[in-house]
Each structure stands twice: as structure tokens, then as C-alpha cells.
Design a protein around this motif. Sequence first.
Motif, PDB file in Angstrom:
ATOM      1  N   ASP A  59      36.866  32.820  21.724  1.00 47.95           N
ATOM      2  CA  ASP A  59      37.847  31.988  22.410  1.00 47.95           C
ATOM      3  C   ASP A  59      38.336  30.920  21.444  1.00 47.95           C
ATOM      4  N   GLY A 119      36.298  28.490  25.975  1.00 47.13           N
ATOM      5  CA  GLY A 119      36.508  29.553  26.941  1.00 47.13           C
ATOM      6  C   GLY A 119      35.219  30.276  27.261  1.00 47.13           C
ATOM      7  N   SER A 168      35.416  33.731  28.431  1.00 47.05           N
ATOM      8  CA  SER A 168      35.746  35.137  28.643  1.00 47.05           C
ATOM      9  C   SER A 168      36.373  35.816  27.438  1.00 47.05           C
ATOM     10  N   GLU A 224      39.365  35.285  26.345  1.00 46.24           N
ATOM     11  CA  GLU A 224      40.767  35.567  26.651  1.00 46.24           C
ATOM     12  C   GLU A 224      41.716  34.526  26.062  1.00 46.24           C
ATOM     13  N   THR A 225      41.187  33.527  25.330  1.00 47.65           N
ATOM     14  CA  THR A 225      42.065  32.484  24.808  1.00 47.65           C
ATOM     15  C   THR A 225      42.335  32.629  23.311  1.00 47.65           C
ATOM     16  N   ASN A 251      42.532  39.522  23.266  1.00 46.37           N
ATOM     17  CA  ASN A 251      41.272  39.575  24.000  1.00 46.37           C
ATOM     18  C   ASN A 251      40.268  40.489  23.307  1.00 46.37           C
ATOM     19  N   GLU A 289      44.735  26.828  26.701  1.00 44.89           N
ATOM     20  CA  GLU A 289      43.434  26.267  27.082  1.00 44.89           C
ATOM     21  C   GLU A 289      43.055  25.109  26.168  1.00 44.89           C
ATOM     22  N   LYS A 349      39.756  35.682  36.371  1.00 50.16           N
ATOM     23  CA  LYS A 349      39.557  34.249  36.534  1.00 50.16           C
ATOM     24  C   LYS A 349      40.513  33.405  35.690  1.00 50.16           C
ATOM     25  N   SER A 350      41.312  34.058  34.847  1.00 50.66           N
ATOM     26  CA  SER A 350      42.107  33.293  33.882  1.00 50.66           C
ATOM     27  C   SER A 350      43.174  32.427  34.550  1.00 50.66           C
ATOM     28  N   MET A 393      36.744  29.616  36.182  1.00 58.38           N
ATOM     29  CA  MET A 393      36.208  29.960  34.866  1.00 58.38           C
ATOM     30  C   MET A 393      35.141  28.955  34.442  1.00 58.38           C
TER      31      MET A 393
END
Length: 503
Positions: free
Chosen positions: A126, A131, A133, A135-136, A141, A370, A430-431, A437
Motif C-alpha cells: 500500500d 492501507g 488491503s 489497493e492503494t 493491486n 489514501e 471495503k475500499s 477498512m
Amino acid sequence: MTELTDLGIKAIRDGVVGGSFTAVEVAEAFNAAVAAANPALNAFIVTTPDHALDAARRVDAQRSAGETLGAMAGVPIGMKDLFATKGVQTTAASHILEGFVPPYESTVSQKLWDAGAGMLGKLNLDQFAMGSSNETSYFGNVISPWRRADGGNAPLAPGGSSGGSSAAVAARIAAAATGTDTGGSIRQPAAFTGITGIKPTYGRCSRWGVVAFASSLDQAGPMARDVTDCAIMLGAMAGFDPKDATSLDLPVPDWAGALNADLRGVKVGIPREYRMDGMDADVAASWDQGIAWLKDAGAEVIDISLPHTHHALPAYYIIAPAEASSNLARYDGVRYGLRELPEPGSGSGTSGAGLQDMYAATRAAGFGDEVKRRILIGTYVLSAGFYDAYYTQAQKVRALIARDFERAFERCDVILAPTCPTAAFGLGEKSADPLAMYLNDVFAVPASLAGLPAMSVPAGLNREGLPLGLQLIGRAFDEQSVLNAGLAIEQRAGFNAKPETWW
């Protein structure tokens, strides 16, 4: 013959030392595995097959010459792209550092190279380690190698921020990996992917050369296949560093040599505040099973209270962004990294305004959403009029949480809790809701605020066939008790599940 990529740190090192195979053979096997899997998993931002091979050749030459080999001899690892690596791009998964090639090596990575490890590449994460997950990341990802057992192909989160590390180790494309843990970023991804990871006591591993997120919380640690491998790798990573003002000037114990799963005479605390309303049934059952395993190992289990637990998450999400807003002020487009110039005519024409416009344009383009969110939160809570209301109060809560642990450890030697409130969730689930998150870190954050050693070990699979982790927390400087209790769980869990290859 067992595939070389199925081996962990100890098995590889012992095999190389004993002559069962060469370090070069191991490096070639892992390099091939990375090349095959990374297009699908996106675990590595940059691959460095030559680095892994060069390190392997050195180890093989040392063995041929009869020299004593290091603790990580011949072990190819992934390096989280938060650690500065000399001559190899280091980005913290952010556009603002894309293309930055450090002229120096972080202390932790240098220690690992000195111990005989080789680098397969720089692992995705992340952005700026912010983060849960993966995803950032500016570089896309990371995809967990795990899939739900019901046949659903929805991509799952590998956890964060060390998601590239967890995915690489779980997918058997790295024998081990470095991680960093600010509020659970080693433990939560380890739990999500069925591997083992330990955050040592704050100060055990040098932060020099590690891109800073929240300096009073950040701590490096190993992520590996099992407890023994984590103990070996932590021994190679840890040690006093005069370049880091927060480094512990203490000898590094032989954690691997002292591993002992016999817990007779050990008291294990079960924090009642961690049994939260609506807890996932599989997680609760896993926790109960862990209690039974520790009793079977000879431990006495007692009920304890950590009364300020419910304040930990809000305190963390004030302190960490506050420190981030200070640390990330250095990314201004002047000295290194990205530089974006404002559109012609957008400034006021004065040199001062032009400089401010350049700062603004660089940060707007360079930081992800984020990171911007946390900088804004951190800047707000540090601003005049709000500092005492938020930041000072959060620091007081942090002191109370540390005191809770001190009182608990007057009655017990180690604490057992779930690592996460759920198993891995799907990417995108959850993003859209940052609070959902953030709640994923609810069990991990208290140990970080108190600076205590804590690790996650795999405990089994949930009804969807996804890994669940159990967390062990110990006294400051007592990694050994954490590792021993983890070994006791590992032996009884007999966890050997791994994701089926789909990539």
C-alpha cells in the motif's frame, strides 16, 4: 524430490550448507517462479533476478572455500519496497518516488545480504504503507494467491500494507520477505495468506533507510513460512544501529536456537475486551481452538483485562496520520522524486507563489487518495486549536494502553487473541468505506501503540477455505516467549494448506 520453491529459510540454508543443492539452483528456481507468477499476482514492483543470482554465486563460492556461511545463506527473499536498496528503484509504491534510485542501502537489507540472502525484487505494498488491503499502490493491486473454496474467482486482498510480501511467500515465489508493521501491516497480511509474521519490539530492527510513515510506530520484521524461519530471519535483521536514534542497544538473542514449544509454567492471558459483539463465528472458534492448543502445550490460561482497547483504533488514527503529515512534508519536488510544474499562468507571478504552486502540483499528482486523506487528517489534528483536543489526548490514551499491557503482564507471560476480525475480503469490498477498512486493524493496533512484540501464526481455514491467524503478544524485549507460544500453536495446528496454483 521436493520442489526447491516449496522450501523455507531453514531448509534452503541447511540444504546449501549440506550440499544437497547449490544456492544458484535455488535462486534460478525462485527467479523462474517469480517470472511465471508476477504478471497475475503483481506482488513485485521490480524484479532483480541478477541480484539473487549474484548473491547465490557468492554463497556457493564461500562454501567451496570452506568458509562459514551466514544464517540466511542461499535464501532468496523479497524486499518490501519501503527499504532503500542501493542501485535499485525504491518507491514506497508511490508515483511521487517513482524512478528514485537510492545511492545507499538500508541497515536491515544490508544485514540480510551480509547473512547470505539474495533479493528477488522489490515487493508491492500500500502506498507509503498506508492501507490494509494493498489497493492503494500506484503500481496496481496485489492479488492474493488464495481463492474462496466455493469456486468463486473474485480476487481477494492479500492484506496490507505488506501485501506483496504476504502474497509472494504464500504463493511460494519467495522463501521469505521483509515487512514493516505500523499498525498491523505484518500480522494482518500474514493472517490473510496463511503465513507467519512477527513485529518485534519497537527498536529491535533499525529504521534507517526505511521510508517513514509514522516514526514512533514503524517497525520492520520478517514474513516467512513458519515460526522457525521467522526466528532465523529476525536474528539476521535485528541489532543496534547508531544511525537510528530509536534503535535498541541490546544484544540480539539466538531466538531460533532457544525455540521451545513446551509451555509448562507459562501463563497465557485472554483479553476479554477482544471478544467483541458480532465477532465472526469462525474467528471466535479459531481463538477457542488456540486456547485449547496452548493448554495442551502445558500453559495455564487466565482471563485478563485491557480496558482501554476500544480507544486504541481512534488514538492510532490520530497519531499515525499526524506523524505521516510531518514525515511526508519532505516530498516537495525539490530534491528527489517527482516534480510537477503548475500550468502556465496558474501562479501569481512571484517566486514564492511559484514555489508553492510547484509543491501543490507535485503533491497533487504524486500522492494517492489514501495518502492525501491521512495527510489531511494529520495536518488537521496538529493544527493550532486542535492539537490539544486531538493529538495530546491520543497520546494520553496511548500511555493508558501501554499501562494496560504492563498490568496484564504482571499476571501473564504472553497474550493470545485473533489477528484480524475476519478472513481475507474481496478487493473492492471495503475500499469505498475507509472506516470499514480501518476497523480491520482493531486487534493489531494496541500492540503497535505499546511497542510490543506480536506475531501472527496460521491457525486453520474458515468455512470458505481461507486462512485465519492467531496473534501472540509479549512483553517488550521478550520475542522468545512470543515465538515459543507461536511454535506450540504451529505444531498443534499442523497447518500445511497452500493456495492452488491458478496463475
